[in-house]
Write a protein that holds these residues in place. Structure first.
Motif, mmCIF file in Angstrom:
data_model
loop_
_atom_site.group_PDB
_atom_site.id
_atom_site.type_symbol
_atom_site.label_atom_id
_atom_site.label_comp_id
_atom_site.label_asym_id
_atom_site.label_seq_id
_atom_site.Cartn_x
_atom_site.Cartn_y
_atom_site.Cartn_z
ATOM 1 N N THR A 264 -83.940 45.940 -38.610
ATOM 2 C CA THR A 264 -82.856 45.740 -37.648
ATOM 3 C C THR A 264 -82.414 44.286 -37.652
ATOM 4 O O THR A 264 -83.169 43.380 -37.960
ATOM 5 C CB THR A 264 -83.298 46.125 -36.228
ATOM 6 O OG1 THR A 264 -84.417 45.313 -35.860
ATOM 7 C CG2 THR A 264 -83.683 47.589 -36.150
ATOM 8 N N ASP A 265 -81.174 44.093 -37.309
ATOM 9 C CA ASP A 265 -80.607 42.761 -37.134
ATOM 10 C C ASP A 265 -79.809 42.834 -35.845
ATOM 11 O O ASP A 265 -80.129 43.622 -34.974
ATOM 12 C CB ASP A 265 -79.728 42.414 -38.342
ATOM 13 C CG ASP A 265 -79.643 40.920 -38.598
ATOM 14 O OD1 ASP A 265 -80.100 40.138 -37.746
ATOM 15 O OD2 ASP A 265 -79.123 40.533 -39.651
ATOM 16 N N TRP A 266 -78.720 42.115 -35.709
ATOM 17 C CA TRP A 266 -77.947 42.130 -34.467
ATOM 18 C C TRP A 266 -76.955 43.267 -34.409
ATOM 19 O O TRP A 266 -76.187 43.373 -33.497
ATOM 20 C CB TRP A 266 -77.237 40.793 -34.280
ATOM 21 C CG TRP A 266 -78.194 39.725 -33.901
ATOM 22 C CD1 TRP A 266 -78.678 38.755 -34.717
ATOM 23 C CD2 TRP A 266 -78.815 39.542 -32.642
ATOM 24 N NE1 TRP A 266 -79.572 37.985 -34.041
ATOM 25 C CE2 TRP A 266 -79.667 38.436 -32.744
ATOM 26 C CE3 TRP A 266 -78.753 40.199 -31.419
ATOM 27 C CZ2 TRP A 266 -80.438 37.984 -31.699
ATOM 28 C CZ3 TRP A 266 -79.516 39.735 -30.373
ATOM 29 C CH2 TRP A 266 -80.343 38.645 -30.521
ATOM 30 N N GLY A 267 -76.937 44.116 -35.356
ATOM 31 C CA GLY A 267 -75.995 45.233 -35.355
ATOM 32 C C GLY A 267 -76.717 46.530 -35.601
ATOM 33 O O GLY A 267 -77.856 46.702 -35.193
#
Length: 145
Positions: free
Chosen positions: A50-53
């Protein structure tokens, strides 16, 4: 960038799966949450990058015992990285996390199942230390319809 372990508690799993408007696979987010819950009940896990999106990648692995080695064998059945997130080390990060999960489960070997036409995945597997092994044959257990 981080690795989130799925499945955790059922509430968080359903909440995370319900976020996208479009279904990631047939059956929609609810079906995906149910599959992750079933995976948690068996010998397996899913790891999500996961990242910020939206999630950047996913690896699903199971472990099983056979008559060969005394330790269980881990088998990666799904390894995907979003096309726009490829070549950023996400696949390697997922493989490293999958290997750690397999070692924690007592596995001595990890297999990567790739469909025959997946040339880029086969090249990636070779670059990350996997070697070709026996081919796999499959057939359905129930008639379609």
């Amino acid at each position: 960038m981080g690795i989130a372990l799925w499945p955790g508690n059922p509430y968080g799993r359903r909440r995370r799966c319900a976020r996208p408007r479009r279904a990631a696979r047939p059956g929609g987010p609810r079906a995906l949450a149910e599959q992750l819950a079933a995976l948690h009940q068996t010998s397996g896990t899913a790891l999500v990058a996961t990242d910020w999106g939206p999630p950047s990648g996913l690896v699903v692995l199971h472990w099983y015992r056979g008559l060969g080695p005394p330790q269980p064998t881990a088998q990666i059945t799904t390894l995907v990285v979003r096309p726009e997130d490829r070549r950023r080390g996400i696949g390697r990060l997922l493989l490293k996390a999958a290997a750690q999960a397999a070692r924690s489960a007592g596995c001595g070997l990890i297999e990567l199942r790739a469909p025959a036409p997946a040339v880029s995945l086969q090249a990636f597997a070779g670059a990350t230390g996997f070697t070709p092994a026996a081919a796999c044959w499959v057939r359905p257990l129930r008639k379609a319809g």
